[in-house]
Design an enzyme around this catalytic site. Structure first.
Site, PDB file in Angstrom:
ATOM      1  N   VAL A   4      71.968  78.025  59.205  1.00 23.35           N
ATOM      2  CA  VAL A   4      72.297  77.348  60.459  1.00 23.35           C
ATOM      3  C   VAL A   4      72.779  78.439  61.408  1.00 23.35           C
ATOM      4  O   VAL A   4      73.668  79.229  61.049  1.00 23.35           O
ATOM      5  CB  VAL A   4      73.411  76.287  60.276  1.00 23.35           C
ATOM      6  CG1 VAL A   4      73.841  75.720  61.622  1.00 23.35           C
ATOM      7  CG2 VAL A   4      72.938  75.163  59.356  1.00 23.35           C
ATOM      8  N   GLY A   8      77.934  78.936  69.764  1.00 26.94           N
ATOM      9  CA  GLY A   8      79.020  78.368  70.564  1.00 26.94           C
ATOM     10  C   GLY A   8      80.161  77.970  69.639  1.00 26.94           C
ATOM     11  O   GLY A   8      80.610  78.777  68.818  1.00 26.94           O
ATOM     12  N   GLU A  84      76.774  67.089  67.857  1.00 34.03           N
ATOM     13  CA  GLU A  84      76.044  67.687  68.977  1.00 34.03           C
ATOM     14  C   GLU A  84      75.232  66.623  69.737  1.00 34.03           C
ATOM     15  O   GLU A  84      74.186  66.933  70.304  1.00 34.03           O
ATOM     16  CB  GLU A  84      75.112  68.797  68.462  1.00 34.03           C
ATOM     17  CG  GLU A  84      75.803  69.881  67.636  1.00 34.03           C
ATOM     18  CD  GLU A  84      76.693  70.815  68.457  1.00 34.03           C
ATOM     19  OE1 GLU A  84      76.441  70.965  69.663  1.00 34.03           O
ATOM     20  OE2 GLU A  84      77.645  71.366  67.893  1.00 34.03           O
TER      21      GLU A  84
END
Ligand code: SIN
Length: 175
Positions: A4, A8, A84
């Site tokens: 992954v 951010g 997200e």
């Protein structure tokens, strides 16, 4: 191995178990504070500013790749899909490590056509918006300063993030 890629908040708060973490880059993308956050770092009426990847042939974005081999990847992706959910979608990207070896990773980016996309603005305007925004995960100021700090700890230099962190810190020091 399954990777992954975070560029951010995933860098400092991945919130999933992983076997190892390594600095890595994606070519052809730039980290930008162009995504609006109506939940984590703002509200629907006063969205904060968070990072997304923006396509740029001449650019690259360094971040951190997490090796989730041996973990329940479906469970991780389901949790990340929820986290997200403010406009980000999954994207599979080739990543390259500092030793030039490569892999394929899953990342989350917020494409320009999503409802919360804000796009470019002068740094002074972005800094002001960051200073004034807060959401379920905390202040937008904290997001910017933690990102700058996490990049520094990972040995990653990003002039845009540093400039924004500097502008935001100025607001904090001179309320
Ligand atoms: C990421 O961290 O890779 C995605 C953007 C964010 O949640 O800040």
């Amino acid at each position: 191995m399954a990777w992954v890629f975070g560029y951010g908040s995933l860098i400092w708060r991945p919130s999933f178990a992983y076997a190892s973490a390594r600095s890595a880059r994606v070519r052809g993308w730039r980290r930008r504070f162009w995504q609006g956050s109506p939940d984590h770092r703002g509200t629907p009426h006063a969205p904060g500013r968070v990072v997304t990847l923006v396509e740029d042939e001449s650019a690259q974005c360094w971040g951190v790749a997490f090796d989730i081999d041996g973990q329940d990847s479906q469970e991780i992706f389901d949790a990340l899909d929820l986290r997200e959910s403010g406009g980000y979608v999954r994207l599979t990207v080739p990543i390259e490590f500092a030793d030039a070896s490569s892999a394929v990773a899953l990342t989350y980016y917020a494409p320009p056509e999503n409802d919360n996309f804000l796009g470019p603005a002068p740094i002074s305007k972005i800094a002001k918006q960051v200073r004034e925004s807060s959401g379920d995960s905390g202040d937008n100021v904290e997001y910017v300063l933690r990102l700058a700090d996490a990049l520094g700890r990972a040995g990653i230099r990003d002039d845009d993030v540093e400039a924004l962190a500097h502008a935001v810190q100025h607001f904090v020091d001179n309320p």
